[in-house]
Design an enzyme around this catalytic site. Structure first.
Site, PDB file in Angstrom:
ATOM      1  NE  ARG A 150      -3.487  -2.104   2.775  1.00 47.14           N
ATOM      2  CZ  ARG A 150      -2.907  -3.247   3.453  1.00 47.14           C
ATOM      3  NH1 ARG A 150      -1.722  -3.143   3.951  1.00 47.14           N
ATOM      4  NH2 ARG A 150      -3.831  -4.262   3.802  1.00 47.14           N
ATOM      5  CB  ILE A 151       3.755   2.238   2.187  1.00 43.59           C
ATOM      6  CG1 ILE A 151       2.843   2.314   3.433  1.00 43.59           C
ATOM      7  CG2 ILE A 151       4.583   3.486   2.458  1.00 43.59           C
ATOM      8  CD1 ILE A 151       3.827   2.000   4.673  1.00 43.59           C
ATOM      9  CG  ASP A 156       5.662  -6.653  -4.932  1.00 46.98           C
ATOM     10  OD1 ASP A 156       5.418  -8.034  -4.739  1.00 46.98           O
ATOM     11  OD2 ASP A 156       5.076  -5.992  -4.384  1.00 46.98           O
ATOM     12  NE  ARG A 169       7.065  -2.886  11.843  1.00 43.04           N
ATOM     13  CZ  ARG A 169       6.307  -1.697  11.464  1.00 43.04           C
ATOM     14  NH1 ARG A 169       6.818  -0.751  10.732  1.00 43.04           N
ATOM     15  NH2 ARG A 169       5.039  -1.623  11.874  1.00 43.04           N
ATOM     16  CG  ASP A 186      10.210   6.370  10.484  1.00 35.45           C
ATOM     17  OD1 ASP A 186      10.527   7.422  11.119  1.00 35.45           O
ATOM     18  OD2 ASP A 186       9.093   5.894  10.043  1.00 35.45           O
ATOM     19  CD  GLU A 194      10.469   0.469  15.722  1.00 38.94           C
ATOM     20  OE1 GLU A 194       9.925   1.181  16.686  1.00 38.94           O
ATOM     21  OE2 GLU A 194      10.209   0.279  14.709  1.00 38.94           O
ATOM     22  CG  HIS A 253       8.273   3.228  13.885  1.00 44.76           C
ATOM     23  ND1 HIS A 253       8.440   2.122  14.084  1.00 44.76           N
ATOM     24  CD2 HIS A 253       7.176   3.433  13.170  1.00 44.76           C
ATOM     25  CE1 HIS A 253       7.180   1.137  13.511  1.00 44.76           C
ATOM     26  NE2 HIS A 253       6.634   2.117  12.917  1.00 44.76           N
TER      27      HIS A 253
HETATM   28  N1  LIG Z   1       7.325   3.965   9.507  1.00 44.20           N
HETATM   29  C1  LIG Z   1       6.013   3.735   9.443  1.00 44.20           C
HETATM   30  O1  LIG Z   1       5.501   4.698  10.375  1.00 44.20           O
HETATM   31  C2  LIG Z   1       5.197   2.531   9.165  1.00 44.20           C
HETATM   32  C3  LIG Z   1       5.865   1.678   8.621  1.00 44.20           C
HETATM   33  N2  LIG Z   1       4.924   0.384   7.972  1.00 44.20           N
HETATM   34  C4  LIG Z   1       5.553  -0.298   7.404  1.00 44.20           C
HETATM   35  O2  LIG Z   1       5.670  -0.148   5.800  1.00 44.20           O
HETATM   36  C5  LIG Z   1       5.893  -1.529   5.164  1.00 44.20           C
HETATM   37  C6  LIG Z   1       4.529  -1.663   4.161  1.00 44.20           C
HETATM   38  O3  LIG Z   1       3.423  -1.563   4.748  1.00 44.20           O
HETATM   39  P1  LIG Z   1       2.088  -1.586   3.906  1.00 44.20           P
HETATM   40  O4  LIG Z   1       2.053  -0.846   2.807  1.00 44.20           O
HETATM   41  O5  LIG Z   1       0.801  -1.522   4.835  1.00 44.20           O
HETATM   42  O6  LIG Z   1       2.182  -3.224   3.491  1.00 44.20           O
HETATM   43  P2  LIG Z   1       1.225  -4.260   2.874  1.00 44.20           P
HETATM   44  O7  LIG Z   1       0.820  -5.140   3.723  1.00 44.20           O
HETATM   45  O8  LIG Z   1       0.367  -3.500   1.751  1.00 44.20           O
HETATM   46  O9  LIG Z   1       2.331  -5.026   1.856  1.00 44.20           O
HETATM   47  C7  LIG Z   1       2.000  -6.119   1.276  1.00 44.20           C
HETATM   48  C8  LIG Z   1       2.649  -6.285  -0.186  1.00 44.20           C
HETATM   49  O10 LIG Z   1       4.159  -6.218   0.087  1.00 44.20           O
HETATM   50  C9  LIG Z   1       4.690  -6.933  -1.210  1.00 44.20           C
HETATM   51  N3  LIG Z   1       5.538  -7.892  -0.944  1.00 44.20           N
HETATM   52  C10 LIG Z   1       5.326  -8.871  -0.060  1.00 44.20           C
HETATM   53  N4  LIG Z   1       6.378  -9.520  -0.061  1.00 44.20           N
HETATM   54  C11 LIG Z   1       7.319  -9.013  -0.626  1.00 44.20           C
HETATM   55  C12 LIG Z   1       8.898  -9.268  -1.002  1.00 44.20           C
HETATM   56  N5  LIG Z   1       9.461 -10.343  -0.509  1.00 44.20           N
HETATM   57  N6  LIG Z   1       9.544  -8.386  -1.770  1.00 44.20           N
HETATM   58  C13 LIG Z   1       8.753  -7.070  -2.033  1.00 44.20           C
HETATM   59  N7  LIG Z   1       7.557  -7.201  -1.908  1.00 44.20           N
HETATM   60  C14 LIG Z   1       6.814  -7.867  -1.336  1.00 44.20           C
HETATM   61  C15 LIG Z   1       3.271  -7.349  -2.007  1.00 44.20           C
HETATM   62  O11 LIG Z   1       2.995  -6.611  -3.074  1.00 44.20           O
HETATM   63  C16 LIG Z   1       2.392  -7.580  -0.820  1.00 44.20           C
HETATM   64  O12 LIG Z   1       1.053  -7.432  -1.651  1.00 44.20           O
HETATM   65  C17 LIG Z   1       5.801  -2.621   6.376  1.00 44.20           C
HETATM   66  O13 LIG Z   1       6.983  -2.968   6.659  1.00 44.20           O
HETATM   67  C18 LIG Z   1       4.916  -1.823   7.351  1.00 44.20           C
HETATM   68  O14 LIG Z   1       5.359  -2.522   8.575  1.00 44.20           O
HETATM   69  C19 LIG Z   1       3.545   0.679   8.048  1.00 44.20           C
HETATM   70  C20 LIG Z   1       2.837   1.816   8.397  1.00 44.20           C
HETATM   71  C21 LIG Z   1       3.734   2.905   9.169  1.00 44.20           C
HETATM   72  O1  LIG Z   2       2.053   3.151  12.286  1.00 42.83           O
HETATM   73  C1  LIG Z   2       3.132   2.823  12.303  1.00 42.83           C
HETATM   74  O2  LIG Z   2       4.143   3.190  12.647  1.00 42.83           O
HETATM   75  C2  LIG Z   2       3.511   1.389  11.618  1.00 42.83           C
HETATM   76  O3  LIG Z   2       4.715   1.273  11.394  1.00 42.83           O
HETATM   77  C3  LIG Z   2       2.245   0.605  11.398  1.00 42.83           C
HETATM   78  O4  LIG Z   2       2.252  -0.222  12.576  1.00 42.83           O
HETATM   79  P1  LIG Z   2       1.069  -1.144  12.231  1.00 42.83           P
HETATM   80  O5  LIG Z   2       1.330  -1.815  11.110  1.00 42.83           O
HETATM   81  O6  LIG Z   2      -0.005  -0.379  12.567  1.00 42.83           O
HETATM   82  O7  LIG Z   2       1.263  -1.857  13.507  1.00 42.83           O
END
Ligand SMILES: NC(=O)C1=CN([C@@H]2O[C@H](COP(=O)(O)OP(=O)(O)OC[C@H]3O[C@@H](n4cnc5c(N)ncnc54)[C@H](O)[C@@H]3O)[C@@H](O)[C@H]2O)C=CC1
Ligand SMILES: O=C(O)C(=O)COP(=O)(O)O
Length: 339
Positions: free
Chosen positions: A172-173, A192, A250, A273, A278, A297
């Site tokens: 999604r991101i 991906d 992460r 980030d 962490e 983060h």
């Molecule tokens: N820094 C922050 O504040 C935040 C960090 N995050 C982190 O950002 C990352 C992305 O989060 P979302 O977009 O919600 O994830 P998501 O749940 O939408 O990601 C799923 C997608 O990742 C891709 N994927 C799966 N395995 C893969 C691989 N081996 N190589 C490349 N792509 C692969 C696929 O397209 C899958 O559909 C996660 O690690 C999440 O924990 C999320 C929210 C906030």
């Molecule tokens: O919101 C954040 O800071 C995240 O990294 C996402 O955390 P969460 O996937 O909501 O556990």
């Protein structure tokens, strides 16, 4: 159980201490009160051993609004929630809170990951554009030398025009980042394993090729066994001199032991980030290296960014009340490839 005459769904909030206060404005609480028939101030911090008020609310709840720190919804907890039909998780990952037992009982699950994605994507795009322009270095030189444009002499290779950016994960991101990067004059690569057709203007490549060709690599894959230290020694060594690694996913996705020598030598730059663990040790060079921008983060959860997740969660609750399907339903099989 007593008969229920009010047809609005009963709601219970389950989240960690202090989260509801950050997540919900007074306007959100007013809207929740109008959409549901229970007190939007009743927050259950512990559904494992609830006191009488929470136990009664759980027995009646049709919807659980959850966020960080919510009690995992195990079969035992669900046994005490016989009327539960939906879980609306006002955050990103559902992994720590939702178990298979929810889907086994026909409970529908939705999360606010899409709303959480936008602020992280904004942070990432800012990091990518600033990295290309060497903003950090320019600011440091200006502060140190206090003379006009001290960096101009060494600026060959700086700038974003036709720079190659590699996005790891069309999550999604990651997809949001790809959208936001579209207007810029960048060459964009994507890795991906789940994607067969890249978005227009984006070149789909293997991870090794992406790292070797990109002067900025930005990581957006979820934390899974398959992604553990996916940006490893070989990938880091192949990144071009002066390249920047951006990690908002992460810390565990990057081999930080392998990254550190590239940072201390000044060969690579990083915007981090997230780290593993962490909160790096107090004497970690990550805090002080001039080529590292380290943030705690905060990309997706700073201040009023949380209200975007509350907005999405309330919209889903409104849809539930109208008998409409959720906009962002999370299914059990998403757990194997998702954050
Ligand atoms: N820094 C922050 O504040 C935040 C960090 N995050 C982190 O950002 C990352 C992305 O989060 P979302 O977009 O919600 O994830 P998501 O749940 O939408 O990601 C799923 C997608 O990742 C891709 N994927 C799966 N395995 C893969 C691989 N081996 N190589 C490349 N792509 C692969 C696929 O397209 C899958 O559909 C996660 O690690 C999440 O924990 C999320 C929210 C906030
Ligand atoms: O919101 C954040 O800071 C995240 O990294 C996402 O955390 P969460 O996937 O909501 O556990």
């Amino acid at each position: 159980m007593p008969p229920i005459t009010d047809t609005r769904p009963a709601l219970l909030l389950s989240m960690g201490s202090g989260i509801a206060e950050r997540l919900l404005t007074d306007a959100h609480r007013d809207r929740l009160a109008a959409l549901t028939r229970t007190d939007p101030h009743l927050v259950a911090y512990d559904l494992d051993s609830p006191g009488p008020a929470v136990a009664a609310a759980l027995a009646e709840a049709e919807i659980l609004l959850t966020c960080w720190g919510a009690t995992p919804l195990t079969a035992e907890v669900l046994d005490r929630a016989p009327r539960l039909k939906a879980v609306v998780h006002a955050a990103g990952s559902i992994k720590h809170h939702i178990t298979e037992a929810c889907w086994e009982r026909g409970i529908t699950v939705t999360s606010a990951a899409a709303a959480n994605a936008l602020p992280v994507a904004e942070y990432t795009v800012a990091a990518i554009l600033f990295a290309g322009k060497r903003v950090l270095r320019s600011a440091q030189q200006y502060a140190a030398l206090r003379t006009d444009q001290p960096w101009v002499e060494e600026s060959a290779g700086w700038g974003n025009y036709r720079r190659t950016v590699g996005i790891v994960g069309a999550s999604r991101i990651g997809r949001r980042v790809l959208d936001l990067l579209r207007p810029f004059d960048l060459e964009v690569l994507l890795h991906d394993p789940y994607v067969t057709t890249p978005p227009p203007g984006v070149e789909l490549v293997g991870l090794d090729e992406l790292c070797a060709r990109s002067s900025i690599v930005s990581v957006h894959a979820p934390q899974l066994p398959a992604t553990y230290r996916m940006i490893g020694a070989a990938q880091l060594a192949s990144m071009p001199d002066g390249a920047t690694l951006v990690n908002t996913s992460r810390g565990s996705l990057v081999d930080e032991d392998a990254l550190l020598p590239h940072l201390t030598s000044g060969r690579l730059h990083a915007v981090l980030d997230v780290t593993d663990p962490e909160l790096p040790a107090a004497d970690s060079p990550l805090y002080t290296l001039p080529n590292v921008l380290l943030t705690p983060h905060v990309a997706g959860s700073l201040g009023n960014e949380l209200h975007r997740m509350a907005d999405q969660a309330l919209e889903e609750i409104a849809r539930y009340g109208r008998g409409e399907p959720f906009l962002e339903e999370v299914r059990a099989d998403d757990l194997t490839r998702s954050a």
